[in-house]
Write an enzyme that holds these catalytic residues in place. Structure first.
Site, short mmCIF file in Angstrom:
data_model
loop_
_atom_site.label_atom_id
_atom_site.label_comp_id
_atom_site.label_asym_id
_atom_site.label_seq_id
_atom_site.Cartn_x
_atom_site.Cartn_y
_atom_site.Cartn_z
N TRP A 136 142.94 15.32 0.73
CA TRP A 136 142.96 13.94 0.70
C TRP A 136 144.24 13.53 0.87
O TRP A 136 144.51 12.10 1.75
CB TRP A 136 142.31 13.24 -0.76
CG TRP A 136 141.06 13.41 -0.74
CD1 TRP A 136 140.81 14.46 -1.92
CD2 TRP A 136 139.83 13.18 -0.19
NE1 TRP A 136 139.05 14.67 -1.85
CE2 TRP A 136 138.78 14.15 -0.75
CE3 TRP A 136 139.42 12.49 0.90
CZ2 TRP A 136 137.35 13.95 -0.28
CZ3 TRP A 136 138.32 12.38 1.30
CH2 TRP A 136 137.29 12.80 0.90
N GLY A 180 133.65 5.10 -4.04
CA GLY A 180 133.89 6.14 -2.99
C GLY A 180 132.78 5.92 -1.80
O GLY A 180 132.47 6.68 -1.22
N GLY A 182 132.99 4.95 1.19
CA GLY A 182 133.42 5.11 2.67
C GLY A 182 133.24 3.74 3.32
O GLY A 182 133.91 2.77 2.75
N SER A 230 141.72 3.91 -6.20
CA SER A 230 141.14 5.27 -6.48
C SER A 230 140.25 5.12 -7.85
O SER A 230 140.18 4.28 -8.67
CB SER A 230 142.42 6.02 -7.13
OG SER A 230 141.85 7.13 -7.76
N HIS A 249 130.50 16.51 -5.65
CA HIS A 249 130.72 17.83 -5.03
C HIS A 249 132.11 18.32 -4.48
O HIS A 249 132.44 19.29 -4.33
CB HIS A 249 129.42 18.27 -4.03
CG HIS A 249 129.55 17.44 -2.93
ND1 HIS A 249 128.34 17.34 -1.98
CD2 HIS A 249 130.64 16.61 -2.39
CE1 HIS A 249 128.73 16.53 -1.10
NE2 HIS A 249 129.85 16.16 -0.99
#
Ligand SMILES: C[S@@+](CC[C@H](N)C(=O)[O-])C[C@H]1O[C@@H](n2cnc3c(N)ncnc32)[C@H](O)[C@@H]1O
Length: 328
Positions: A136, A180, A182, A230, A249
């Site tokens: 990242w 998260g 995207g 975050s 994952h």
């Protein structure tokens, strides 16, 4: 005593599946742009070499091997890409080029597999060993990698969206936080299908900017909010549900706990979409790239129970992904 009896074909097969040559030859072909360059304009290695800053003899060796694979063929005018080889082209629309190119996020990360032994010995990702920082951080430092990764995520999600929207009852939720999320292609489709719902997407700022643009294009207005930040920090509070689609994952247990802790506080329900450990290859990818892994149902129940979350249902939303609904 059958254990030590083998036949020559077994040895050939082991040699074949352990070889690094063909996978690397294909990746180098993609990185040099050969499938596109040779699609309509056949050329010899000598003609190609200067434009590709390649050694003509070495390039010819590569092209000769690609010929045996059926990726290119020899013609009177030189090598030409076959229909099969054209599937590796940048414009082929199947995402393969972006997965294999040395300078794309996935292709670059796969090169860390030469250090798989490090990951197996330590349980740590090999990526930082090769590149000096984690996946990242590398994406944050190199915008073209971030762009390639977001495109890879969007490519795979495009085929899944109709099923994910249809196979689960999203209408039960007034507000959904996509953690998260995207570029928000899935959230946009869910909101389009359920006009009474509101959504809030959280992702790292560079990707969040893409989500803002996509929501604007879809005319979602105030129904879709975006926060660049975050998921290890506090999430937007008061949601009916937090969605974690292919997030856990990427992380080891300690980090997965930190993410789940944030979700358990922010939402009434936590929806975890993962593939439940169905691919051993993918497990190794998660390990080498991120130090993560695909988990099974019981692993998720154990992780979630530490945050007061109880499993309520499991729904297969696409061929390879299940949605685990946890409630607090
Ligand atoms: C495997 S992708 C999944 C994206 C999306 N949920 C999907 O399924 O298409 C993981 C996502 O997590 C985001 N991410 C990684 N670290 C993050 C962090 N610390 N906070 C927020 N998002 C993060 C990435 O930018 C990426 O969009």
């Amino acid at each position: 005593m059958a254990g030590w009896i083998y036949v020559d074909t077994d040895i050939q097969r082991l040699r074949q599946i352990s070889g690094l040559i063909t996978p690397m030859a294909l990746r180098v072909a993609v990185t040099l742009g050969l499938p596109d360059r040779l699609r309509d304009n056949p050329a010899t290695a000598r003609e190609l070499a200067p434009g590709l800053e390649a050694d003509p003899l070495a390039l010819d060796l590569l092209l000769a091997h690609l010929t045996t694979l059926g990726v290119v063929e020899r013609t009177a005018a030189g090598y030409r890409t076959t229909g099969f080889g054209a599937l590796l082209g940048a414009g082929a629309g199947n995402g393969l080029n972006n997965l294999l190119h040395h300078d794309s996020a996935a292709g670059r990360a796969d090169l860390a597999f030469v250090d798989l032994v490090h990951s197996v010995r330590t349980g740590e990702p090999a990526y930082p060993l090769r590149y000096g920082q984690d996946f990242w951080a590398d994406l944050a430092a190199q915008p073209h990698l971030r762009e390639a990764f977001d495109r890879q995520m969007n490519d795979r999600m495009r085929d899944w969206i109709p099923q994910v929207v249809a196979n689960y009852d999203w209408s039960r939720f007034g507000t959904l936080v996509d953690v998260g999320g995207g570029h928000g292609t899935l959230l946009a489709a869910i909101l389009a299908a359920h006009p009474a719902m509101r959504g809030h997407l959280v992702d790292l700022e560079e990707t969040a900017a893409g989500a803002r643009e996509l929501f604007r294009e879809h005319g979602l207005g105030e129904r879709a909010e975006v926060t660049g930040g975050s998921f290890f920090d506090p999430l937007p509070a008061g949601a009916d549900a937090c969605l974690l689609f292919d997030i856990l994952h990427d992380w080891d247990d300690e980090q997965a706990h930190r993410i789940l802790a944030r979700c358990a506080v922010a939402g009434e329900r936590v929806l975890v979409v993962e593939s439940l450990g169905e691919s051993t290859e993918f497990d190794l990818v998660m390990l080498v790239h991120f130090g993560g892994r695909d988990r099974g149902l019981h692993d998720f129940e154990r992780l979630a129970s530490a945050h007061g979350l109880t499993l309520e249902s499991v729904t297969q939303v696409t061929g390879g992904r299940s949605l685990l609904e946890f409630t607090r």
